[in-house]
Motif scaffolding. Structure first.
Motif, PDB file in Angstrom:
ATOM      1  N   CYS A  17      24.303   3.024 -12.469  1.00  0.00           N
ATOM      2  CA  CYS A  17      24.140   4.899 -11.327  1.00  0.00           C
ATOM      3  C   CYS A  17      24.193   3.089 -10.186  1.00  0.00           C
ATOM      4  O   CYS A  17      24.301   2.886  -9.973  1.00  0.00           O
ATOM      5  CB  CYS A  17      23.137   5.264 -11.480  1.00  0.00           C
ATOM      6  SG  CYS A  17      21.886   4.440 -11.146  1.00  0.00           S
ATOM      7  N   VAL A  18      24.750   4.937  -9.255  1.00  0.00           N
ATOM      8  CA  VAL A  18      24.458   4.170  -7.783  1.00  0.00           C
ATOM      9  C   VAL A  18      22.372   4.732  -7.355  1.00  0.00           C
ATOM     10  O   VAL A  18      22.753   6.236  -7.454  1.00  0.00           O
ATOM     11  CB  VAL A  18      25.538   4.664  -6.875  1.00  0.00           C
ATOM     12  CG1 VAL A  18      25.259   3.948  -5.194  1.00  0.00           C
ATOM     13  CG2 VAL A  18      26.425   3.630  -7.221  1.00  0.00           C
ATOM     14  N   LEU A  19      22.330   4.083  -6.706  1.00  0.00           N
ATOM     15  CA  LEU A  19      20.668   4.282  -6.222  1.00  0.00           C
ATOM     16  C   LEU A  19      20.672   3.778  -5.022  1.00  0.00           C
ATOM     17  O   LEU A  19      20.581   3.165  -3.947  1.00  0.00           O
ATOM     18  CB  LEU A  19      19.941   3.238  -7.487  1.00  0.00           C
ATOM     19  CG  LEU A  19      18.501   4.110  -7.257  1.00  0.00           C
ATOM     20  CD1 LEU A  19      17.625   5.217  -7.558  1.00  0.00           C
ATOM     21  CD2 LEU A  19      17.395   3.193  -7.588  1.00  0.00           C
ATOM     22  N   THR A  20      19.110   5.453  -4.445  1.00  0.00           N
ATOM     23  CA  THR A  20      19.086   4.470  -3.261  1.00  0.00           C
ATOM     24  C   THR A  20      17.762   5.020  -3.630  1.00  0.00           C
ATOM     25  O   THR A  20      17.185   6.059  -4.221  1.00  0.00           O
ATOM     26  CB  THR A  20      19.080   5.800  -2.497  1.00  0.00           C
ATOM     27  OG1 THR A  20      18.058   5.595  -0.879  1.00  0.00           O
ATOM     28  CG2 THR A  20      19.353   7.236  -2.370  1.00  0.00           C
ATOM     29  N   ILE A  21      16.378   4.417  -2.295  1.00  0.00           N
ATOM     30  CA  ILE A  21      15.087   5.084  -3.315  1.00  0.00           C
ATOM     31  C   ILE A  21      13.914   5.013  -1.396  1.00  0.00           C
ATOM     32  O   ILE A  21      14.357   4.248  -0.352  1.00  0.00           O
ATOM     33  CB  ILE A  21      14.176   3.295  -3.595  1.00  0.00           C
ATOM     34  CG1 ILE A  21      15.315   2.920  -4.919  1.00  0.00           C
ATOM     35  CG2 ILE A  21      12.844   3.621  -3.633  1.00  0.00           C
ATOM     36  CD1 ILE A  21      14.549   1.357  -4.868  1.00  0.00           C
ATOM     37  N   GLY A  22      13.305   6.099  -1.847  1.00  0.00           N
ATOM     38  CA  GLY A  22      11.798   6.656  -0.637  1.00  0.00           C
ATOM     39  C   GLY A  22      11.470   7.670  -0.671  1.00  0.00           C
ATOM     40  O   GLY A  22      11.391   7.893  -1.888  1.00  0.00           O
ATOM     41  N   GLY A 116      20.267   0.211 -14.562  1.00  0.00           N
ATOM     42  CA  GLY A 116      21.590  -0.444 -14.780  1.00  0.00           C
ATOM     43  C   GLY A 116      21.836  -0.215 -12.875  1.00  0.00           C
ATOM     44  O   GLY A 116      23.060   0.574 -12.878  1.00  0.00           O
ATOM     45  N   VAL A 117      21.657  -0.512 -12.454  1.00  0.00           N
ATOM     46  CA  VAL A 117      21.840   0.283 -10.869  1.00  0.00           C
ATOM     47  C   VAL A 117      22.910  -0.766 -10.527  1.00  0.00           C
ATOM     48  O   VAL A 117      22.877  -2.665 -10.388  1.00  0.00           O
ATOM     49  CB  VAL A 117      20.939   0.180  -9.760  1.00  0.00           C
ATOM     50  CG1 VAL A 117      20.973   0.385  -8.689  1.00  0.00           C
ATOM     51  CG2 VAL A 117      19.373   0.384 -10.503  1.00  0.00           C
ATOM     52  N   LYS A 118      23.955   0.089 -10.259  1.00  0.00           N
ATOM     53  CA  LYS A 118      25.723  -1.296  -9.528  1.00  0.00           C
ATOM     54  C   LYS A 118      25.498  -1.293  -8.104  1.00  0.00           C
ATOM     55  O   LYS A 118      26.372  -2.144  -7.466  1.00  0.00           O
ATOM     56  CB  LYS A 118      26.661  -0.723 -10.172  1.00  0.00           C
ATOM     57  CG  LYS A 118      26.165  -0.576 -11.690  1.00  0.00           C
ATOM     58  CD  LYS A 118      26.162  -1.848 -12.292  1.00  0.00           C
ATOM     59  CE  LYS A 118      26.252  -1.722 -13.578  1.00  0.00           C
ATOM     60  NZ  LYS A 118      26.302  -3.548 -14.803  1.00  0.00           N
ATOM     61  N   ALA A 119      24.731  -0.497  -7.385  1.00  0.00           N
ATOM     62  CA  ALA A 119      25.107  -0.228  -5.768  1.00  0.00           C
ATOM     63  C   ALA A 119      23.640   0.798  -5.660  1.00  0.00           C
ATOM     64  O   ALA A 119      23.372   1.743  -5.999  1.00  0.00           O
ATOM     65  CB  ALA A 119      25.978   0.162  -4.567  1.00  0.00           C
ATOM     66  N   LEU A 120      23.042   0.048  -4.617  1.00  0.00           N
ATOM     67  CA  LEU A 120      21.363  -0.104  -4.134  1.00  0.00           C
ATOM     68  C   LEU A 120      21.841   0.682  -2.442  1.00  0.00           C
ATOM     69  O   LEU A 120      21.677  -0.897  -2.005  1.00  0.00           O
ATOM     70  CB  LEU A 120      20.960  -0.801  -4.828  1.00  0.00           C
ATOM     71  CG  LEU A 120      19.035  -0.398  -3.986  1.00  0.00           C
ATOM     72  CD1 LEU A 120      18.774   0.986  -4.399  1.00  0.00           C
ATOM     73  CD2 LEU A 120      18.087  -1.584  -4.085  1.00  0.00           C
ATOM     74  N   ALA A 149      25.031  -4.540  -5.985  1.00  0.00           N
ATOM     75  CA  ALA A 149      25.645  -4.035  -4.666  1.00  0.00           C
ATOM     76  C   ALA A 149      23.692  -4.514  -3.913  1.00  0.00           C
ATOM     77  O   ALA A 149      23.493  -3.130  -4.113  1.00  0.00           O
ATOM     78  CB  ALA A 149      26.751  -4.027  -4.656  1.00  0.00           C
ATOM     79  N   VAL A 150      23.765  -4.267  -2.636  1.00  0.00           N
ATOM     80  CA  VAL A 150      22.795  -3.983  -2.396  1.00  0.00           C
ATOM     81  C   VAL A 150      23.250  -4.458  -0.506  1.00  0.00           C
ATOM     82  O   VAL A 150      23.335  -5.372   0.056  1.00  0.00           O
ATOM     83  CB  VAL A 150      21.055  -4.887  -2.002  1.00  0.00           C
ATOM     84  CG1 VAL A 150      19.949  -4.748  -1.761  1.00  0.00           C
ATOM     85  CG2 VAL A 150      20.513  -5.241  -3.966  1.00  0.00           C
ATOM     86  N   LYS A 151      22.649  -3.067   0.482  1.00  0.00           N
ATOM     87  CA  LYS A 151      22.859  -2.957   1.515  1.00  0.00           C
ATOM     88  C   LYS A 151      21.956  -1.835   2.342  1.00  0.00           C
ATOM     89  O   LYS A 151      21.340  -1.296   1.341  1.00  0.00           O
ATOM     90  CB  LYS A 151      24.154  -2.274   1.656  1.00  0.00           C
ATOM     91  CG  LYS A 151      24.472  -0.532   1.339  1.00  0.00           C
ATOM     92  CD  LYS A 151      25.833  -0.091   1.623  1.00  0.00           C
ATOM     93  CE  LYS A 151      25.980   1.221   1.057  1.00  0.00           C
ATOM     94  NZ  LYS A 151      27.639   1.698   1.903  1.00  0.00           N
ATOM     95  N   SER A 152      21.517  -2.308   3.938  1.00  0.00           N
ATOM     96  CA  SER A 152      20.292  -1.120   4.073  1.00  0.00           C
ATOM     97  C   SER A 152      21.065  -0.618   5.340  1.00  0.00           C
ATOM     98  O   SER A 152      22.469  -1.027   6.131  1.00  0.00           O
ATOM     99  CB  SER A 152      19.962  -2.609   4.772  1.00  0.00           C
ATOM    100  OG  SER A 152      18.236  -2.629   5.643  1.00  0.00           O
ATOM    101  N   THR A 153      20.304   0.388   4.894  1.00  0.00           N
ATOM    102  CA  THR A 153      21.433   1.271   5.879  1.00  0.00           C
ATOM    103  C   THR A 153      20.710   1.272   7.411  1.00  0.00           C
ATOM    104  O   THR A 153      19.796   1.459   7.769  1.00  0.00           O
ATOM    105  CB  THR A 153      21.284   2.435   5.215  1.00  0.00           C
ATOM    106  OG1 THR A 153      21.686   2.936   4.314  1.00  0.00           O
ATOM    107  CG2 THR A 153      21.718   3.736   6.576  1.00  0.00           C
TER     108      THR A 153
END
Length: 317
Positions: A17-22, A116-120, A149-153
């Protein structure tokens, strides 16, 4: 939208999946920017867009009644995320066991092994794990070795100010509903099922629909001009948010008096949008003074809606 309640309910079909956390409290404009990025990544990778949030929110777990006021209940939060197009939500039970988990264990066992996070995507101030030891650099380092892959917004800006749940709480506490709306992207609303109350409003000639405020701290109090959605219809009205000090109440309630409304709606779900603050809540010396003030509140609320309608018509000419 699929809701996964608890890490123990993550199944093999949820892997990848593609994930965001908060917390996504309020699902405000800043959160929406994060979700937009999530949906873009999900589309590019052809994977489900997934949001991880916590119940209770971490500060509610650690601080109890000293926690910041919650803007949205879980039900409302899920509805807003679904409307934005999120495919899955993982609602993590934030308890002592989860709080004691190390940051590295959370990444390896939950994010990588289970999901199985592919992009966070995470906010620029995101911290996690026991003692808040995990941060963006840890996520980035572990992600590089695991193919995540990890990126910050960057924080979303509006009028050169950061849009945040804290700023929205401050606006609500000050009674500035327009500022809160500008940051939320919609009117601040309280929703829930109508419960039986003391029937005092009916005795005084102002029947009310009562909703229990099931949160440790409410972000605002006072008397407001409101619009309430009951089923498929919307009604104007006036509402009190507080604990009824004239009657020495102790439980916080939302009490709504709807204009030209005679139905019995006990047990029904109601959404109340707060349009304008009329005054603070305070204790009156006797029922006559209270009734006089309620009559004045109704007059002012009706004047507000009349002026709002006039302004809308004028703006459209």
């Amino acid at each position: 939208m699929e809701l996964i309640r608890g890490i123990h309910n993550i199944r093999s079909q949820h892997h990848g999946c593609v994930l965001t956390i908060g917390n996504f409290d309020g699902v405000h404009l800043g959160h929406r920017e994060v979700i937009k990025g999530l949906l873009r990544d999900a589309s590019a990778l052809n994977l489900p867009s997934t949001v991880m949030l916590f119940e209770p929110q971490p500060q509610e777990f650690f601080l109890k009644e000293r926690a910041p006021a919650r803007l949205t209940r879980l039900r409302d939060k899920l509805a807003l995320l679904a409307k934005l197009g999120v495919e899955r939500v993982v609602c993590v039970s934030f308890n002592g066991r989860f709080a004691s988990q190390s940051a590295a264990e959370f990444v390896s066992e939950v994010l990588l092994k289970k999901l199985g996070v592919k992009a966070l995507t995470v906010g620029d101030d995101f911290r996690f794990g026991k003692g808040r030891s995990g941060d963006f650099s840890l996520l980035k380092a572990m992600g590089e070795t695991a193919g995540m892959a990890v990126k910050s917004t960057e924080s979303f800006k509006k009028a050169n100010a950061r849009v945040s749940s804290t700023a929205i709480r401050e606006a609500l506490r000050a009674g500035d509903l327009e500022l809160a709306k500008a940051m939320l992207g919609h009117d601040y609303a309280i929703s829930g099922r109508v419960i039986h109350g003391w029937k005092k409003g009916r005795e005084l000639g102002f029947p009310t629909a009562n909703v229990a405020l099931k949160r440790q701290v409410c972000p605002l109090s006072g008397v407001f001009a409101v619009q309430a959605k009951v089923g498929t219809h919307t009604y104007n009205g006036v509402a009190n948010v507080g604990n009824k000090p004239t009657f020495n109440g102790t439980r916080a309630l939302l009490e709504v008096h709807l204009f030209d409304f005679q139905q019995s709606i006990y047990g029904q779900f109601i959404e109340v949008q707060l349009k304008a603050k009329l005054r603070d809540e305070h204790k009156f010396n006797g029922l006559d003074a209270l009734v006089a003030q309620i009559n004045q509140d109704i007059i002012e609320a009706k004047q507000f809606f009349t002026l709002s309608t006039t302004a809308d018509v004028s703006g459209g000419l």
